[in-house]
Design an enzyme around this catalytic site. Sequence first.
Site, PDB file in Angstrom:
ATOM      1  N   HIS A  40       0.709  -1.349  -0.091  1.00  0.00           N
ATOM      2  CA  HIS A  40       0.073  -0.465  -0.179  1.00  0.00           C
ATOM      3  C   HIS A  40       0.896   1.155   0.018  1.00  0.00           C
ATOM      4  O   HIS A  40       0.487   2.484  -0.221  1.00  0.00           O
ATOM      5  CB  HIS A  40      -0.686   0.064   1.243  1.00  0.00           C
ATOM      6  CG  HIS A  40      -1.585  -1.405   1.800  1.00  0.00           C
ATOM      7  ND1 HIS A  40      -2.265  -1.528   2.349  1.00  0.00           N
ATOM      8  CD2 HIS A  40      -2.780  -1.638   0.975  1.00  0.00           C
ATOM      9  CE1 HIS A  40      -2.635  -3.052   2.719  1.00  0.00           C
ATOM     10  NE2 HIS A  40      -3.123  -2.579   1.179  1.00  0.00           N
ATOM     11  N   CYS A  90       3.813  -1.042  -4.223  1.00  0.00           N
ATOM     12  CA  CYS A  90       3.393  -1.583  -5.297  1.00  0.00           C
ATOM     13  C   CYS A  90       3.193  -0.883  -6.585  1.00  0.00           C
ATOM     14  O   CYS A  90       2.880   0.433  -6.251  1.00  0.00           O
ATOM     15  CB  CYS A  90       1.608  -2.604  -5.334  1.00  0.00           C
ATOM     16  SG  CYS A  90       0.445  -1.944  -7.183  1.00  0.00           S
ATOM     17  N   HIS A 130      -7.534   4.380   4.648  1.00  0.00           N
ATOM     18  CA  HIS A 130      -7.115   3.598   4.050  1.00  0.00           C
ATOM     19  C   HIS A 130      -5.702   3.935   3.720  1.00  0.00           C
ATOM     20  O   HIS A 130      -4.951   4.841   3.696  1.00  0.00           O
ATOM     21  CB  HIS A 130      -7.413   3.073   2.256  1.00  0.00           C
ATOM     22  CG  HIS A 130      -6.722   1.562   2.038  1.00  0.00           C
ATOM     23  ND1 HIS A 130      -5.510   1.557   1.767  1.00  0.00           N
ATOM     24  CD2 HIS A 130      -7.275   0.038   2.479  1.00  0.00           C
ATOM     25  CE1 HIS A 130      -5.257   0.339   1.128  1.00  0.00           C
ATOM     26  NE2 HIS A 130      -6.341  -0.721   1.212  1.00  0.00           N
ATOM     27  N   GLU A 157      -3.137   3.917   1.382  1.00  0.00           N
ATOM     28  CA  GLU A 157      -3.132   3.431   0.601  1.00  0.00           C
ATOM     29  C   GLU A 157      -3.313   5.151   0.496  1.00  0.00           C
ATOM     30  O   GLU A 157      -2.387   5.731  -0.625  1.00  0.00           O
ATOM     31  CB  GLU A 157      -3.446   2.544  -0.312  1.00  0.00           C
ATOM     32  CG  GLU A 157      -2.847   2.906  -2.056  1.00  0.00           C
ATOM     33  CD  GLU A 157      -3.585   2.582  -3.247  1.00  0.00           C
ATOM     34  OE1 GLU A 157      -3.973   1.062  -3.127  1.00  0.00           O
ATOM     35  OE2 GLU A 157      -3.869   3.587  -4.007  1.00  0.00           O
ATOM     36  N   SER A 170     -10.121  -5.878   4.209  1.00  0.00           N
ATOM     37  CA  SER A 170      -9.281  -6.081   3.342  1.00  0.00           C
ATOM     38  C   SER A 170     -10.253  -5.163   1.946  1.00  0.00           C
ATOM     39  O   SER A 170     -11.664  -5.938   1.756  1.00  0.00           O
ATOM     40  CB  SER A 170      -9.185  -6.932   3.047  1.00  0.00           C
ATOM     41  OG  SER A 170      -8.860  -6.852   0.779  1.00  0.00           O
ATOM     42  N   ASN A 218     -10.103  -4.406  -1.130  1.00  0.00           N
ATOM     43  CA  ASN A 218     -10.541  -4.933  -2.688  1.00  0.00           C
ATOM     44  C   ASN A 218     -11.732  -6.078  -2.757  1.00  0.00           C
ATOM     45  O   ASN A 218     -12.768  -6.100  -3.165  1.00  0.00           O
ATOM     46  CB  ASN A 218      -9.606  -5.099  -3.300  1.00  0.00           C
ATOM     47  CG  ASN A 218      -9.283  -6.197  -2.412  1.00  0.00           C
ATOM     48  OD1 ASN A 218      -9.107  -7.151  -3.477  1.00  0.00           O
ATOM     49  ND2 ASN A 218      -7.741  -6.143  -1.669  1.00  0.00           N
TER      50      ASN A 218
END
Length: 536
Positions: free
Chosen positions: A313, A335, A363, A365, A456, A458
């Site tokens: 993230h 990533c 989050h 990210e 999570s 996603n």
Amino acid sequence: MLPKRKIIVAIDGPAASGKSTTAKLLAQKLGYVYIDTGAMYRACALQAKRERISIDDLSVIIPMLERIDIKISDAGNGNIIWLNGEDVSQQIRTPEISATASAISAIPCVRYKMVDLQRNLGKEGGVVLEGRDIGTYVFPEAEAKFFMIADLEVRAKHRFKELAEKGISTNFEDVLQELKTRDEADANRSLAPLKPAEDAILIDTSNLTIEEQVQKIYVITCKIIEKAGKNNIGNKATSKKVKIRLANYSGYCFGVKRAIQMAKEANVTEKQVYTLGELIHNPGIVRELEEQGIHIANNAAEIKNSTVIIRSHGITKEEYKILKKNHNEIIDATCPYVKRTHKILQQIVKEGYPVLILGDKQHPEVTGLLSYGNDKTFAIGEDEPIPEIKEKRLAIIAQTTQKIEKLQELVCKLLLTFSELRVFNTICLATTQRQKATVELAQASDAMFVIGGLNSSNTRALAKMSSVYCPTYHIEDDKQLAPVDISQYRSIGITAGASTPEEMIIKVYNVLLQKSGDFKTVTSIEEIPMFKEESC
Ligand code: DC
């Protein structure tokens, strides 16, 4: 002599094709129970009308379904429909209710409830069910399947006469138009549309009398019953084979695989190794890394003279500086798609644009991304109000795991306010592919199992999308399957979030196989049947 088999007879077809009368008379001749499944959707429509509910609004339809109790009893010469204990058999037969029944029947959560009722009523066999999707969806294993067709004019005359006999005044043209519109809607809905099953026998009733139709279907059905008895095959619907399929692109994405690989290769002998926060949102993997000697630190300032793995993230700019200052060796497993978003953001901030990030503020990210922005950089969650931005130009980026539809929606909204919009599609392809494959499988399944951490985002997004189409279980591991009853499902779908390991997908598949009465097991993901390889 072998006892006669009690089979399931499915009679489907468009409105007013003579299904009801035929099914009723056939059931009488066979000594079977007759079930009018359309009446169930009509009862839902009546309840919606009584409660003045807009059927476009799912938030009121779902609670309405919880309030209604629909029962059907076979009175010998037809069904009596009970809605919360009241006999509504007559009230559900008006043209207005016909149209609403058709519309309400296209709503997935309505269908699940009605299909469950229908399967429960029919599962022991000895039934004639009439509807639109009995042979294709409710009982695809039915031993006898008929699909009745007739010219639209013939059907309209039939329905016009029926309504007149009930004292409902209408004109012929309206009846004809109503049937046409309803058939089109029933045949074009995405879930269990009106269509003949591949193995259904087509019966064109345009030039047949009722007696002729019933006799024709009766003779064929008797032969099927006789054959079922001779072959001594049980009721296929009760000895069903469950289809369990995996969605394409399930499980680890490239970024997560890479991060795990980098963590596993970390040298834990010379220095203490940490991840800043959980490496991925998956409790199993976090435990494994812990056993390997990789610990979680929740605050960058805690880590000194150690090795730090930055998770996929990414982290904030400030955290990065602190880690460096405290003489840590950094293994950057951010990533590459997230890294790309950082770069885009920095560039557009430099160009002076205010920036809106579509994503969840909490989050990691998004927190990381926000740290590369300035006081004109905002994050906006799904369905949150747009922050006040004075300028007439704006740049938009998205958290990599967002839904493309949400980004499209946001852009459409913003177009009304801003004269210049710069949109960067920073959603990663793997996410889009996984979501699309999940939706396709959910549409073709009776239930879905979505595997991945409850934290999570996603995976949660996958579960949410899937739940629009069928009952959906979001599970973290195979143990959570213990209390789940899958006996009513004939086709089950599995999908998994980007942080779910293959081993967990295999475990879940094996438990579902066992629950379905199949005691073989698989040891690799390749052995699990995939859903429509060609679809994505
Ligand atoms: O058979 P009927 O006209 O009473 O059905 C009313 C509506 O209910 C029909 O237009 C579509 C819906 N229906 C359905 O979707 N699936 C069934 N098995 C039966 C009816």
